[in-house]
Enzyme design. Structure first.
Site, PDB file in Angstrom:
ATOM      1  N   PHE A   1      -1.418  -9.957  -5.540  1.00  0.00           N
ATOM      2  CA  PHE A   1      -1.219  -8.772  -4.705  1.00  0.00           C
ATOM      3  C   PHE A   1      -2.522  -8.026  -4.429  1.00  0.00           C
ATOM      4  CE2 PHE A   1       1.059  -4.693  -3.722  1.00  0.00           C
ATOM      5  CZ  PHE A   1       2.092  -5.187  -2.952  1.00  0.00           C
TER       6      PHE A   1
ATOM      7  N   ARG B   1      -4.298  -2.312  -4.622  1.00  0.00           N
ATOM      8  CA  ARG B   1      -4.460  -3.087  -5.857  1.00  0.00           C
ATOM      9  C   ARG B   1      -5.819  -3.797  -5.882  1.00  0.00           C
ATOM     10  NH1 ARG B   1      -1.522  -5.002 -10.501  1.00  0.00           N
ATOM     11  NH2 ARG B   1       0.348  -3.853  -9.986  1.00  0.00           N
TER      12      ARG B   1
ATOM     13  N   GLU C   1       9.050 -11.282  -0.847  1.00  0.00           N
ATOM     14  CA  GLU C   1       9.210  -9.886  -1.264  1.00  0.00           C
ATOM     15  C   GLU C   1       9.579  -9.043  -0.042  1.00  0.00           C
ATOM     16  OE1 GLU C   1       6.014  -8.233  -3.551  1.00  0.00           O
ATOM     17  OE2 GLU C   1       6.761  -6.194  -3.354  1.00  0.00           O
TER      18      GLU C   1
ATOM     19  N   ALA D   1       5.170  -7.896  -8.865  1.00  0.00           N
ATOM     20  CA  ALA D   1       4.200  -7.215  -9.731  1.00  0.00           C
ATOM     21  C   ALA D   1       4.300  -7.700 -11.175  1.00  0.00           C
ATOM     22  CB  ALA D   1       4.365  -5.694  -9.647  1.00  0.00           C
TER      23      ALA D   1
ATOM     24  N   GLU E   1       1.565 -12.992 -12.639  1.00  0.00           N
ATOM     25  CA  GLU E   1       0.363 -12.992 -11.823  1.00  0.00           C
ATOM     26  C   GLU E   1      -0.968 -13.196 -12.552  1.00  0.00           C
ATOM     27  OE1 GLU E   1       1.884  -9.205 -10.336  1.00  0.00           O
ATOM     28  OE2 GLU E   1       1.152  -9.820  -8.373  1.00  0.00           O
TER      29      GLU E   1
ATOM     30  N   THR F   1       2.068  -0.138  -8.543  1.00  0.00           N
ATOM     31  CA  THR F   1       1.187   1.022  -8.409  1.00  0.00           C
ATOM     32  C   THR F   1       1.849   2.125  -7.584  1.00  0.00           C
ATOM     33  OG1 THR F   1       0.082  -0.041  -6.570  1.00  0.00           O
ATOM     34  CG2 THR F   1      -0.917  -0.300  -8.737  1.00  0.00           C
TER      35      THR F   1
ATOM     36  N   GLN G   1      13.246 -11.739  -2.776  1.00  0.00           N
ATOM     37  CA  GLN G   1      12.834 -11.096  -4.018  1.00  0.00           C
ATOM     38  C   GLN G   1      13.261  -9.631  -4.018  1.00  0.00           C
ATOM     39  OE1 GLN G   1       8.656 -13.329  -3.512  1.00  0.00           O
ATOM     40  NE2 GLN G   1       8.576 -11.900  -5.207  1.00  0.00           N
TER      41      GLN G   1
END
Ligand code: FES
Ligand code: FES
Lengths: 752, 204
Positions: free
Chosen positions: A338, A304, A226, A503, A707, A434, A191
């Site tokens: 996440f 998160r 990821e 995300a 998500e 974030t 990813q």
């Protein structure tokens, strides 16, 4: 129109890494990993390996030409263990041979001895021992102590939440192919193409321009690719560099399960204070995150959790503390949501328990405290275009909530050995990385002389339909048919410095970048059209369905011939564009800011049925009103919701990771780790699109989808709890996920 | 290329290895029929420990010399280059590798290629009608019965096998027949719709 991928998928002609024709002389890699969870390596001998026919290389830490380091946020992760090991499955050496079988057989001949140290697998124990990944982080707003003092009811408790294996059906894998001048091209199932490129360059000790990462598609990612696609890709590059040959590594399912990290298990303490009529006045929570042996993305994930600690509720006094605990497990990592899901689960538990105490249904407290327009979220962001109450109310109305309650009540009165329960699950999920700097993307759009279009972006297609969405953006912007637009592989030589596709932001960031690139070309084309028509106002040129209009009138020019003309008139038909989400920032000195471009809202109503004698549960229905913004592709978005719900239900009701005290994964196959099969999908799922929701931050007014709907699964946990309580009001003493059939049965009988 | 190691791998230990974790639901039925008796001689006779196998895949005859421990999935992917058949667990637990033998859906990772000797096999590539999509494939496109696509060939083969035996399955029967095929993307609701739509297309 469907994505070309769909046709290839059903034909069986779409390629995943293991399907690529292997180049001549390709070497296959076997990874030799640690069999203990903690200790020092006292002996490592591979003399015997080298005598195995077909073996081309054995590589250990000392052979690494560059830096033995692949940590992304914190530099604490070696690619090959150097002297000590911290988890079972940690790579120590790699063997490259002519066949997979030879490589594996040779790796088995490596002799190793350890000085074993005791393993820590529990996050609270790690915390007590002072084993932390980073210093604890606290977010707060208002004054919780004052809030608790003013509350009529204050309760506290503990929650334990299990992890989750990604189980992307395509296991981790990569292939590296060397070319001239020391350059290496890595085909990776990642990813994060740039993370692979950066790590490979570092480990090989070469500049990033010597490494090219190319990603065609992933057979599922869910966050598991990821950060954790990187080591395997780097290993192929390493072999390639040291042998001069192409190299390939596809993890077997068993290796993948043992060696890669999962969704973080959490243990948490909460305290909630409410007024007598159910208004939440104060909330405090401490999260012990089981990070595993290295940082990976844990600190960002934990953050998160804090951002989503209050889900979609307004609470005036909040204090949350996140502690990332270092344990002897594979480094846990990103997984859909996440960290958000764990934060929300604790919040929902607090409400559930508070409702019991107050003697009211949980949904009354949920509803009463839903976010309203301009409420301030406790990390400083003002809630705008809030859809929390709309989604809730529309769900209640559309799906006849009161009738549902009545039907369930009646069922429960009539049945002793089967019980039903209903729970509502509102969500509010912030969209943006974030880490604000990641909110950037580039796109490269080529219009070829025949009018066909090639599009490269930083987005990686893994089944979430991002390519289909970007293709729609491009075809709508040019007003040409979708077949004219081809999505190219994600490649670091075409689009540099890619943020991970994660995300939920892939379509937002890359769709917006593609939109900008198309508009650049469109503006040039309009100017050219006006000139060739000897008109003076490019703004009056319009392309509609591949025809060129001026001032609303057809000009007789069509897209294909027009593009060809433009080329001969030396008009630039390519554009590279860059997009950065405006207005997002977060000040970590005070933990306040505007970290999210916007929020996604929705409400699910979940009905579960429990077989009292067997503990078997079924999710009877999931009814959702979801805020998609203006959906670019309803089919794709619907599939995302359905899939996310199934995965969320799996996390909380059946997927149980079991390790022994020595840190060995016991749920190490699909027969011991159960993911939802077709029977586990809810018997009925209805998803309603919230109409008239606008979102200026999404391409064509759309909203991110990947998500948020995962967290509807949390409602399944409480629906089952509610059903259990119909039989045994004391069945819910412990809040521990997943609520497996076994645990349901034990709880019903109050057994440990 | 060295085959030393392969020669040492004896078939019994191989069967033991692949025999575990046989979560065989519907898709994996009559496998692992043993060729143990005739095997040693064949190994002796053939070059390099390889044995000859002849299969009919998607209507074409293939004869190959292979190591006896080659699974049918490996054979299809590596020897015949038909990579539409996927391997995900290699343990008979996920259904990604489902192919048809005759009209039965089987997990090809759980079967030795030798055990498919002289059999008629259909893989995802064989469901095409020349250049056109077959009905089941078409239904999966129409109903979006997939996301990442990795489980899809297996799903389609299982659906095809079901519909050949039961042209008008109920939803419960669809779930039953498809329960040996996992989809981590969770496309199940749309997979059910796809199978249902395929039944209607096939009826036409
Ligand atoms: S069942 Fe054969 S690969 Fe999973
Ligand atoms: S579509 Fe991804 S696993 Fe089924």
């Amino acid at each position: 129109m469907k994505n070309a991928d769909v046709i290839n998928h059903v034909k069986g002609t779409s390629l995943f890494i293991d399907d690529f024709p292997a180049p001549e002389g390709v070497l296959h890699i076997a990874v030799f990993d640690s069999k203990i969870a903690c200790g020092k390596i006292t002996k490592l001998n591979y003399d015997k390996v080298l005598s195995v026919p077909g073996v081309a290389a054995v590589i250990t830490a000392k052979d690494i030409p560059g830096e033995n380091q692949i940590g992304n946020i914190v530099s604490d992760e070696t690619i090959l263990a150097d002297g000590e090991v911290e988890y079972i499955g940690e790579p120590i050496a790699i063997v490259a041979a002519d066949t997979v079988e030879n490589a594996k057989a040779a790796a088995n001949l490596i002799e190793i001895e350890f000085d074993e140290l005791p393993a820590v697998t529990d996050p609270r124990e790690a915390y007590e021992k002072g084993n932390l990944i980073a210093p604890p982080q606290t977010f707060s707003d208002g004054d919780v102590e004052k809030g608790f003092a003013e509350s009529d009811v204050v309760i506290d408790g503990r929650v334990d939440i299990g992890g989750q294996e990604h189980l992307y059906l395509e296991t981790q894998g990569a292939m590296a192919v060397p070319s001239e001048d020391g350059k290496i091209k890595i085909y990776s199932s990642t990813q994060s193409p740039t993370a692979v490129q950066r790590a490979a360059a570092k480990v090989l000790g070469v500049p990033m321009h010597k490494i090219e990462t190319d990603v065609l598609r992933l057979g599922g990612g869910f966050g598991g690719k990821e950060d954790q696609a990187t080591p395997w890709a780097v290993m192929t590059a390493l072999v390639s560099r040291l042998t001069g040959k192409p190299a390939k590594l596809i993890l077997s399912r068993q290796d993948d399960l043992r060696m890669t990290g999962k969704r973080h298990p959490y243990s948490a303490d909460y305290k909630i204070g409410l007024s007598r009529d159910g208004e939440i006045l104060a909330y405090e929570a401490t999260y012990y995150q089981n990070a595993g042996a290295c940082a990976d993305l844990s600190t960002a994930i934990l953050e998160r959790t804090l951002f989503h600690a209050t889900n979609s509720y307004f609470i005036p006094n909040v204090k949350t503390t996140g502690i990332s605990c270092k344990t002897n497990l594979p480094p846990n990592t990103a997984f859909r949501g996440f960290g958000g899901p764990q934060g929300m689960f604790v919040m929902e538990t607090a409400i559930y328990k508070a409702a019991e105490k107050l003697g009211v249904p949980a949904y009354e407290i949920q509803k009463k405290n839903l976010l309203k327009e301009n409420d301030s979220l406790y990390y400083g962001q003002k809630a705008e275009r809030v859809q929390a109450e709309r989604c809730w109310n529309e769900a209640a109305e559309e799906f006849n909530l009161q009738e549902k309650f009545a039907a369930v009540k009646e069922f429960n009165e009539k049945n002793n050995l089967r019980k039903k329960g209903v729970a509502l699950m509102p969500i509010c999920f912030g969209i943006s990385f974030t880490s604000s700097f990641l909110n950037q993307a580039s796109a490269l759009v080529h219009v070829y002389t025949d009018g066909s279009v090639g599009v490269s972006t930083a987005a990686v297609e893994m089944g979430q339909g991002v390519n289909e969405k970007i293709r729609s953006v491009v075809s709508q912007t040019f007003s040409i048919s979708q077949e004219k637009v081809k999505m190219e592989t994600t490649n670091t030589t075409r689009v540099a410095n890619t943020s991970p596709t994660a995300a939920s932001s892939g379509a937002d960031l890359n769709g917006n970048a593609a939109l900008l690139a198309c508009n650049n070309i469109l503006n040039r084309l309009k100017k050219f059209a006006a000139e060739s028509l000897k008109e003076d106002d490019p703004a009056k040129v319009e392309i509609k369905n591949e025809k060129i209009f001026y001032d609303g009138k057809e000009t007789g020019m069509n897209w294909e011939s027009f593009i060809n003309d433009a080329y001969f008139n030396r008009i630039n038909l390519a554009s590279h564009a860059f997009y950065a989400t405006p207005e997002v920032y977060f000040d970590r000195t005070i933990n306040k800011g505007r970290p999210f471009a916007y929020h996604v809202y929705g409400t699910a109503i979940i009905t579960a049925e429990v077989d009292i004698l067997r503990g078997v549960c079924e999710i009877e229905s999931v009814d959702v009103v979801h805020d998609f913004g203006k959906s670019i592709n309803r089919q794709v978005d619907l599939g995302q919701v359905e899939g996310a719900v199934v995965q969320g239900i799996g996390w909380l009701t059946m997927e149980e990771l079991v390790q022994n005290d020595e840190g060995k994964l016991l749920s190490n196959s699909l027969s011991t780790y159960k993911i939802p099969d077709i029977f586990s999908a809810p018997k009925e799922m209805n998803v309603k699109f919230l109409e008239d929701s606008e979102n200026p931050f999404g391409p064509l007014n759309s909203k991110a989808i990947g998500e948020p709907p995962f967290m509807y699964g949390i409602g399944a946990y409480f629906a089952i709890m509610n059903a259990m309580k119909e039989y045994n009001p004391n069945a819910d003493k412990e809040i521990r996920a997943p609520l497996t059939h076994e645990r349901v049965l034990m709880s019903l009988k109050n057994l440990k | 290329m060295s085959n030393k190691k392969n020669k040492n791998l004896n078939r019994r230990s191989f069967i033991k290895n692949i025999g575990v974790g046989f979560a065989g639901t519907i898709a994996a039925a009559p496998l692992l029929k043993s060729h143990a008796k005739k095997l040693p001689e064949e190994i002796k006779d053939s070059l390099d420990g390889k044995v000859e196998v002849t299969v009919y895949v998607n209507g074409r005859k293939f004869r190959r010399n292979i190591f006896p421990q080659t699974t049918l999935a490996q054979f299809i992917r590596d020897e015949l280059n038909l990579t539409g058949t996927k391997v995900s667990c290699n343990h008979g637990e996920c259904g990604s590798c489902t192919v048809l033998i005759g009209s039965d859906a089987v997990y090809s990772c759980q079967m030795l290629a030798l055990d498919a000797d002289q059999k008629f096999i259909t893989t995802i590539e064989g469901l095409m009608k020349n250049d056109e999509l077959g009905e089941v494939q078409k239904a999966f496109v129409d109903k979006d019965g997939l996301q990442c696509g990795f489980c899809t060939p297996g799903q389609i083969i299982s659906a095809y096998a079901l519909l050949k035996k039961n042209p008008a399955p109920s939803e419960e029967e669809i779930r039953e027949a498809m329960s040996g095929n996992l989809c981590r993307c969770g496309a199940y609701p749309k997979i059910i719709e796809s199978v249902d739509a395929a039944a209607k297309l096939l009826k036409k």
